[in-house]
Motif scaffolding. Structure first.
Motif, PDB file in Angstrom:
ATOM      1  N   ARG A 107      24.164 -10.885  35.385  1.00 40.83           N
ATOM      2  CA  ARG A 107      23.793 -11.943  34.256  1.00 40.83           C
ATOM      3  C   ARG A 107      23.167 -13.037  35.015  1.00 40.83           C
ATOM      4  O   ARG A 107      23.822 -13.910  35.779  1.00 40.83           O
ATOM      5  CB  ARG A 107      25.024 -12.416  33.333  1.00 40.83           C
ATOM      6  N   THR A 108      22.067 -13.454  34.546  1.00 42.06           N
ATOM      7  CA  THR A 108      21.368 -14.660  35.132  1.00 42.06           C
ATOM      8  C   THR A 108      21.009 -15.766  34.201  1.00 42.06           C
ATOM      9  O   THR A 108      20.468 -16.795  34.612  1.00 42.06           O
ATOM     10  CB  THR A 108      19.795 -14.143  35.545  1.00 42.06           C
ATOM     11  N   VAL A 138      24.055  -4.534  36.921  1.00 44.52           N
ATOM     12  CA  VAL A 138      23.462  -5.453  35.839  1.00 44.52           C
ATOM     13  C   VAL A 138      24.152  -7.014  36.261  1.00 44.52           C
ATOM     14  O   VAL A 138      25.432  -7.092  36.286  1.00 44.52           O
ATOM     15  CB  VAL A 138      23.734  -5.282  34.379  1.00 44.52           C
ATOM     16  N   SER A 169      19.935 -13.607  29.522  1.00 42.85           N
ATOM     17  CA  SER A 169      19.087 -13.089  30.457  1.00 42.85           C
ATOM     18  C   SER A 169      19.859 -12.223  31.627  1.00 42.85           C
ATOM     19  O   SER A 169      20.888 -12.639  32.005  1.00 42.85           O
ATOM     20  CB  SER A 169      18.255 -13.955  30.919  1.00 42.85           C
ATOM     21  N   TYR A 170      19.390 -10.764  31.921  1.00 43.67           N
ATOM     22  CA  TYR A 170      19.992 -10.217  32.936  1.00 43.67           C
ATOM     23  C   TYR A 170      19.155  -9.695  33.807  1.00 43.67           C
ATOM     24  O   TYR A 170      17.936  -9.489  33.627  1.00 43.67           O
ATOM     25  CB  TYR A 170      20.723  -8.834  32.357  1.00 43.67           C
ATOM     26  N   ARG A 171      19.566  -9.097  35.037  1.00 43.78           N
ATOM     27  CA  ARG A 171      18.679  -8.537  35.945  1.00 43.78           C
ATOM     28  C   ARG A 171      19.469  -7.069  36.355  1.00 43.78           C
ATOM     29  O   ARG A 171      20.710  -7.048  36.204  1.00 43.78           O
ATOM     30  CB  ARG A 171      18.523  -9.206  37.443  1.00 43.78           C
ATOM     31  N   PHE A 172      18.755  -6.258  36.117  1.00 41.22           N
ATOM     32  CA  PHE A 172      19.122  -4.743  36.568  1.00 41.22           C
ATOM     33  C   PHE A 172      18.706  -4.534  37.864  1.00 41.22           C
ATOM     34  O   PHE A 172      17.443  -4.146  38.146  1.00 41.22           O
ATOM     35  CB  PHE A 172      18.417  -3.852  35.246  1.00 41.22           C
ATOM     36  N   VAL A 173      19.380  -4.013  38.672  1.00 46.59           N
ATOM     37  CA  VAL A 173      19.159  -3.653  40.168  1.00 46.59           C
ATOM     38  C   VAL A 173      19.838  -2.148  40.248  1.00 46.59           C
ATOM     39  O   VAL A 173      21.084  -1.953  40.125  1.00 46.59           O
ATOM     40  CB  VAL A 173      19.965  -4.567  41.029  1.00 46.59           C
TER      41      VAL A 173
END
Length: 98
Positions: A7-8, A5, A12-16
């Motif tokens: 933090r962008t 996870v 907002s976050y990105r889950f990879v």
């Protein structure tokens, strides 16, 4: 399998989520991703998580041991009857000569 996870931004976050193709095929990918999202939304909605019962892998191995091995061998011999040689995969020539 790797999950990150990132933090962008402030909120907002990105889950990879990455995995090797040998770990999950199209059939089980659908099940695993469905369960992951089901879990995520249950947490978001503060509701009790209800998942289907899981059959231990050991039970599958025990089932395999109970199968008729001679019948299984006949099946695969018949299935591959007529094949004369192994499938040859294309090879990539390496630039360094190895």
């Amino acid at each position: 399998m790797r999950v990150s996870v990132l933090r962008t931004g402030e909120e907002s976050y990105r889950f990879v989520w990455s995995f090797h193709h040998i770990l999950m095929d199209g059939w089980c990918l659908f099940l695993v991703v469905g369960e992951a999202f089901h879990t995520y939304f249950a947490i978001l909605e503060d509701r009790k998580l209800e998942l289907a019962p899981v059959t231990p892998y050991s039970e599958y191995i025990e089932w395999l041991d109970r199968q008729d091995h001679a019948e299984a061998e006949r099946f695969w011999r018949d299935y591959f009857a007529g094949f004369e040689q192994q499938t040859v995969l294309p090879q990539v020539k390496q630039l360094d000569g190895h």
